[in-house]
Design an enzyme around this catalytic site. Structure first.
Site, PDB file in Angstrom:
ATOM      1  N   SER A  64       0.840  -1.200   0.000  1.00 21.05           N
ATOM      2  CA  SER A  64       0.000   0.000   0.000  1.00 21.05           C
ATOM      3  C   SER A  64       0.877   1.252   0.000  1.00 21.05           C
ATOM      4  O   SER A  64       1.778   1.381   0.831  1.00 21.05           O
ATOM      5  CB  SER A  64      -0.905   0.019   1.227  1.00 21.05           C
ATOM      6  OG  SER A  64      -1.886  -0.985   1.116  1.00 21.05           O
ATOM      7  N   CYS A 120      -6.810  -1.270   6.583  1.00 18.98           N
ATOM      8  CA  CYS A 120      -5.603  -1.532   7.365  1.00 18.98           C
ATOM      9  C   CYS A 120      -5.962  -1.477   8.849  1.00 18.98           C
ATOM     10  O   CYS A 120      -6.499  -0.481   9.322  1.00 18.98           O
ATOM     11  CB  CYS A 120      -4.508  -0.516   7.059  1.00 18.98           C
ATOM     12  SG  CYS A 120      -3.059  -0.780   8.084  1.00 18.98           S
ATOM     13  N   SER A 170      -6.188  -8.212   7.067  1.00 15.79           N
ATOM     14  CA  SER A 170      -5.871  -8.874   8.340  1.00 15.79           C
ATOM     15  C   SER A 170      -6.798  -8.335   9.437  1.00 15.79           C
ATOM     16  O   SER A 170      -7.401  -7.283   9.290  1.00 15.79           O
ATOM     17  CB  SER A 170      -4.396  -8.671   8.691  1.00 15.79           C
ATOM     18  OG  SER A 170      -4.087  -7.296   8.685  1.00 15.79           O
ATOM     19  N   GLY A 209      -3.267 -15.280   7.850  1.00 14.32           N
ATOM     20  CA  GLY A 209      -2.924 -16.695   7.799  1.00 14.32           C
ATOM     21  C   GLY A 209      -4.117 -17.589   8.097  1.00 14.32           C
ATOM     22  O   GLY A 209      -5.258 -17.146   8.168  1.00 14.32           O
ATOM     23  N   GLY A 246       3.351  -0.815   9.570  1.00 13.89           N
ATOM     24  CA  GLY A 246       3.176   0.632   9.633  1.00 13.89           C
ATOM     25  C   GLY A 246       3.125   1.292   8.266  1.00 13.89           C
ATOM     26  O   GLY A 246       3.522   2.444   8.112  1.00 13.89           O
ATOM     27  N   GLY A 270      -5.640 -16.535   4.555  1.00 13.73           N
ATOM     28  CA  GLY A 270      -5.304 -17.899   4.926  1.00 13.73           C
ATOM     29  C   GLY A 270      -5.309 -18.925   3.812  1.00 13.73           C
ATOM     30  O   GLY A 270      -5.519 -20.109   4.062  1.00 13.73           O
ATOM     31  N   ASN A 305      -7.047   0.418  -0.192  1.00 14.24           N
ATOM     32  CA  ASN A 305      -6.957  -0.286   1.089  1.00 14.24           C
ATOM     33  C   ASN A 305      -7.784   0.492   2.113  1.00 14.24           C
ATOM     34  O   ASN A 305      -7.305   1.440   2.715  1.00 14.24           O
ATOM     35  CB  ASN A 305      -5.482  -0.390   1.494  1.00 14.24           C
ATOM     36  CG  ASN A 305      -5.277  -1.004   2.866  1.00 14.24           C
ATOM     37  OD1 ASN A 305      -6.235  -1.354   3.551  1.00 14.24           O
ATOM     38  ND2 ASN A 305      -4.027  -1.142   3.272  1.00 14.24           N
TER      39      ASN A 305
HETATM   40  C1  LIG Z   1       3.276  -8.495   6.571  1.00 17.23           C
HETATM   41  C2  LIG Z   1       1.969  -8.091   5.991  1.00 17.23           C
HETATM   42  C3  LIG Z   1       1.830  -6.813   5.445  1.00 17.23           C
HETATM   43  C4  LIG Z   1       0.614  -6.413   4.917  1.00 17.23           C
HETATM   44  N1  LIG Z   1       0.505  -5.174   4.343  1.00 17.23           N
HETATM   45  C5  LIG Z   1      -0.652  -4.822   3.739  1.00 17.23           C
HETATM   46  C6  LIG Z   1      -0.782  -3.588   3.039  1.00 17.23           C
HETATM   47  O1  LIG Z   1       0.157  -2.785   2.953  1.00 17.23           O
HETATM   48  N2  LIG Z   1      -1.966  -3.312   2.458  1.00 17.23           N
HETATM   49  C7  LIG Z   1      -3.035  -4.159   2.499  1.00 17.23           C
HETATM   50  O2  LIG Z   1      -4.071  -3.858   1.929  1.00 17.23           O
HETATM   51  N3  LIG Z   1      -2.938  -5.337   3.144  1.00 17.23           N
HETATM   52  C8  LIG Z   1      -1.785  -5.683   3.759  1.00 17.23           C
HETATM   53  N4  LIG Z   1      -1.700  -6.902   4.392  1.00 17.23           N
HETATM   54  C9  LIG Z   1      -2.873  -7.799   4.433  1.00 17.23           C
HETATM   55  C10 LIG Z   1      -2.798  -8.838   3.321  1.00 17.23           C
HETATM   56  O3  LIG Z   1      -2.803  -8.226   2.056  1.00 17.23           O
HETATM   57  C11 LIG Z   1      -3.973  -9.840   3.418  1.00 17.23           C
HETATM   58  O4  LIG Z   1      -5.184  -9.148   3.279  1.00 17.23           O
HETATM   59  C12 LIG Z   1      -3.978 -10.589   4.740  1.00 17.23           C
HETATM   60  O5  LIG Z   1      -2.672 -10.872   5.143  1.00 17.23           O
HETATM   61  C13 LIG Z   1      -4.774 -11.884   4.663  1.00 17.23           C
HETATM   62  O6  LIG Z   1      -4.202 -12.770   3.738  1.00 17.23           O
HETATM   63  P1  LIG Z   1      -3.215 -13.990   4.138  1.00 17.23           P
HETATM   64  O7  LIG Z   1      -3.867 -14.724   5.242  1.00 17.23           O
HETATM   65  O8  LIG Z   1      -3.035 -14.776   2.886  1.00 17.23           O
HETATM   66  O9  LIG Z   1      -1.940 -13.349   4.580  1.00 17.23           O
HETATM   67  C14 LIG Z   1      -0.490  -7.298   4.942  1.00 17.23           C
HETATM   68  C15 LIG Z   1      -0.336  -8.575   5.497  1.00 17.23           C
HETATM   69  C16 LIG Z   1       0.867  -8.986   6.003  1.00 17.23           C
HETATM   70  C17 LIG Z   1       0.993 -10.369   6.565  1.00 17.23           C
END
Ligand SMILES: Cc1cc2nc3c(=O)[nH]c(=O)nc-3n(C[C@H](O)[C@H](O)[C@H](O)COP(=O)(O)O)c2cc1C
Ligand SMILES: Cc1cc2nc3c(=O)[nH]c(=O)nc-3n(C[C@H](O)[C@H](O)[C@H](O)COP(=O)(O)OP(=O)(O)OC[C@H]3O[C@@H](n4cnc5c(N)ncnc54)[C@H](O)[C@@H]3O)c2cc1C
Ligand code: FES
Lengths: 269, 302
Positions: free
Chosen positions: B45, B129, B191, B215, B73, B242, B126
């Site tokens: 983002s 967040c 998340s 996750g 952040g 996840g 986004n």
């Molecule tokens: C380390 C990390 C950084 C993330 N940074 C962003 C971000 O900058 N913008 C955003 O929309 N989502 C961000 N997310 C959320 C992910 O895009 C995703 O929606 C969320 O992790 C669920 O998917 P997953 O379970 O496959 O990780 C971040 C997730 C993680 C783990």
């Protein structure tokens, strides 16, 4: 496949000579779900109230993780001078140092706290290689870690520990830098070693790359690199190794010198 | 069998992209994703100004459930970095979706315009967040704020606008506001706001204390969110949360997603996991006698 974990751990040993900028720390996992590591792995060590910093695992024996830390800024100073009773370990980060495929004579060159991953490496390869020469170089004697006492390096008959110190020191076999040692003591015999692994300050690794490049022996050299590490988990991209498309916290920190031509051009020249 | 599908008008060779925040900040990050075989890339983002992010640790693995808690952040190189990133990533020849985390409608527009000028395929707003005040979840919980931002961005650019939402009480209402205001697709979910404490240190572990849980632990939440929004509104949906295996991906698609994103699985298994997921989906479709991904979109929804 990595399986990362967070491991709460408790201080069980802190070894430091008076006023030394270096300390050996042993932390014991407070959970049975601690992660196993191999030589070359590092972890993000969280100091509560401070930050989480990348530290090489210098040895692991069951739930006990060994570290060698040198003072640089606030977090490392806290660890060296007054290590907290409890820390958190996030890991294992990175990939293991590629082990020599068979037998042979192995030379390990560790500068300063760069020695950490090589101690662990020496103890795991000793059982199946012909010989391991572990050369440990430091600037001054108060930085010297008593590897034979703490890590019991002498238990292996085929591991030879050579201490190299830049200033006069009775423990040292040679006075000078690691590069001086190679030039003076090894010289043309460099090719007697089947594999050479080096870890330490960047300027040292750069010079070593040059030495091996000139000798046409880059294919035998593995360098353990350092970059800035932020997440340690392969998602933030901060640890890209210059001149390569590799992430240090996933593909590194050890890379074959053959892959480091562009790194050398970018960092060393 | 091929796994071609389109979402928000974007043509994909298969339905798997990375999730925002996992390797989408630099040219090298995208190169790693490209080599692994992702169908499209989503950037970290972006904000107008460069941001340094929070103190470390910025992420804590919760291995028992293959999950992760993070509070990075919104660290990103800002608008200047975005232009450079997009210019350099054209050579990969794949769709690139720019994620935007503004703090005002004007900031969203400004970044979206730069993204379009530099060849982005789409933008993903986004609005979810969980750990940066004034950017994200607070906007995404309010139908009127969502309507305002999505409306003004949609009328300022011609590339598709995707809206990323999180776990909020009135999800269907917010989703509906986003679609009415011009969103071409929804990404569900971000998340989930969470915390982890080290009981010996007796402190929250993350530098920011509070972060977002991702996750395996949130997969059933994502499936429910996708299912409900699909059942009520039938929009294009990108499912995320996840996905660790082809089964997880198929589940989200049967709940109504046309594509999926993976984040935490990349962290635990490495970017190469995408191939296994894609191959597994192919095998499943063949074995079950389906002819395309399209056929199973929303297949479980009644
Ligand atoms: C380390 C990390 C950084 C993330 N940074 C962003 C971000 O900058 N913008 C955003 O929309 N989502 C961000 N997310 C959320 C992910 O895009 C995703 O929606 C969320 O992790 C669920 O998917 P997953 O379970 O496959 O990780 C971040 C997730 C993680 C783990
Ligand atoms: C893979 C790896 C393994 C390491 N292993 C060891 C080890 O076994 N023993 C040891 O003493 N040191 C090791 N280091 C270096 C150690 O991580 C830094 O000294 C430490 O992060 C400095 O933190 P600080 O708060 O004390 O200092 P700061 O004031 O934060 O920084 C002092 C200097 O340290 C370097 N540095 C700071 N943060 C990082 C970071 N996150 N990653 C890399 N470098 C940084 C920078 O050059 C900085 O100028 C390793 C670094 C890496 C990347
Ligand atoms: S430090 Fe290696 S990717 Fe974040």
């Amino acid at each position: 496949m990595t399986s990362y974990a967070y491991v709460p751990a408790k201080l069980v040993k802190h070894v430091r000579k008076p006023n030394s900028p270096v300390a050996v720390l042993v932390y014991k996992a407070l959970t049975t779900r601690f992660f196993p590591s191999l030589p070359g792995h590092f972890c993000m060590l969280w100091v509560p109230g401070y930050e989480a910093i990348p530290l090489s695992i210098a040895y692991q024996e069951g739930a006990h993780y060994y570290f060698i830390v040198k003072k640089r800024g606030p977090t490392t100073t806290k660890l060296v001078e007054d290590p907290p009773r409890y820390v958190g370990l996030i890991g294992p980060a990175g990939s293991p140092i590629p082990a020599p495929s068979s037998g042979g004579k192995i030379l390990l060159l560790g500068g300063g706290v760069g020695i950490a991953p090589l101690i662990y490496f020496a103890t795991t390869i000793a059982s199946y290689v012909e010989s391991v020469t572990l050369v440990y170089g430091v600037r001054s004697s108060n930085e010297l870690v008593e590897l034979d006492q703490i890590f019991n390096v002498n238990r292996f008959k085929n591991v030879e520990l050579i201490i190299v110190v830049e200033e006069v020191c009775e423990r040292a076999v040679f006075k000078g830098t690691l590069i001086d040692y190679i030039t003076v003591k090894i010289g043309d015999r460099l090719e007697e070693y089947d594999r050479v692994y080096a870890s330490g300050p960047q300027t040292f690794l750069c010079k070593l790359y040059e030495v091996f490049n000139r000798a046409g022996l880059l294919d035998r050299l593995v360098l353990v690199l350092e970059t800035y590490v932020r997440c340690g988990l392969g998602f933030c991209g901060k640890c890209t190794i210059p001149g390569t498309s590799k992430l240090l916290c996933r593909d590194g920190p050890a890379l074959s010198a053959q892959l480091l031509k562009n790194w050398f051009a970018k960092i060393c020249v | 069998m091929n796994l071609n599908i389109d979402v928000a008008g974007i043509k994909l060779e298969h339905p798997v992209m990375n999730a925002s925040g996992i390797l989408g900040s630099t040219y090298n990050d995208i190169a790693v994703l490209a080599r692994a075989g992702f169908a499209a890339f989503v950037t970290k983002s972006f904000t107008r100004e460069k941001r340094e992010g929070y103190g470390t640790p910025i992420a804590v693995p919760i291995s028992e459930t293959l999950s992760l808690l993070n509070a990075v952040g919104l660290e990103n190189p800002g608008l200047e970095g975005l232009a450079e990133l997009l210019d350099s990533c054209k050579i990969f020849g794949k769709p690139i979706i720019v994620s935007i985390a503004g703090s005002s409608p004007e900031e969203f527009v400004e970044i979206a315009v730069v993204a379009e000028e530099h060849g982005a395929t789409a933008v993903e707003l986004n609005l979810s967040c969980p750990h940066v005040r004034g950017r994200g979840l607070e906007i995404g919980a309010s139908p009127s704020a969502v309507r305002e931002i999505v409306g003004i961005v949609s009328s300022s650019i011609n590339i598709p606008v995707i809206v990323k939402l999180g776990l909020v009480d009135r999800l269907v209402e917010v989703a509906s506001a986003a679609l009415e205001a011009g969103a071409r697709a929804l990404t569900l979910i971000n998340s989930v706001k969470a915390m982890k404490i080290d009981i010996y240190a007796a402190k929250p572990i993350l530098g920011n204390r509070v972060g977002g849980l991702s996750g395996k632990a949130i997969h059933p939440i994502a499936v429910r969110a996708v299912y409900e929004v699909y059942r009520e509104l039938k929009p294009d949906i990108i499912g995320v949360g996840g996905v660790f295996s082809w089964e997880d991906a198929i589940e989200l698609i049967m709940a109504g997603a046309r594509a999926v994103q993976i984040g935490t699985a990349i962290i635990y298994y490495g970017p190469e996991i995408v191939r296994e997921i894609v191959e597994g989906m192919k095998r499943f479709l063949e074995q079950q006698g389906f002819r395309s991904i399209e056929e199973i979109v929303g297949y479980a929804v009644s």
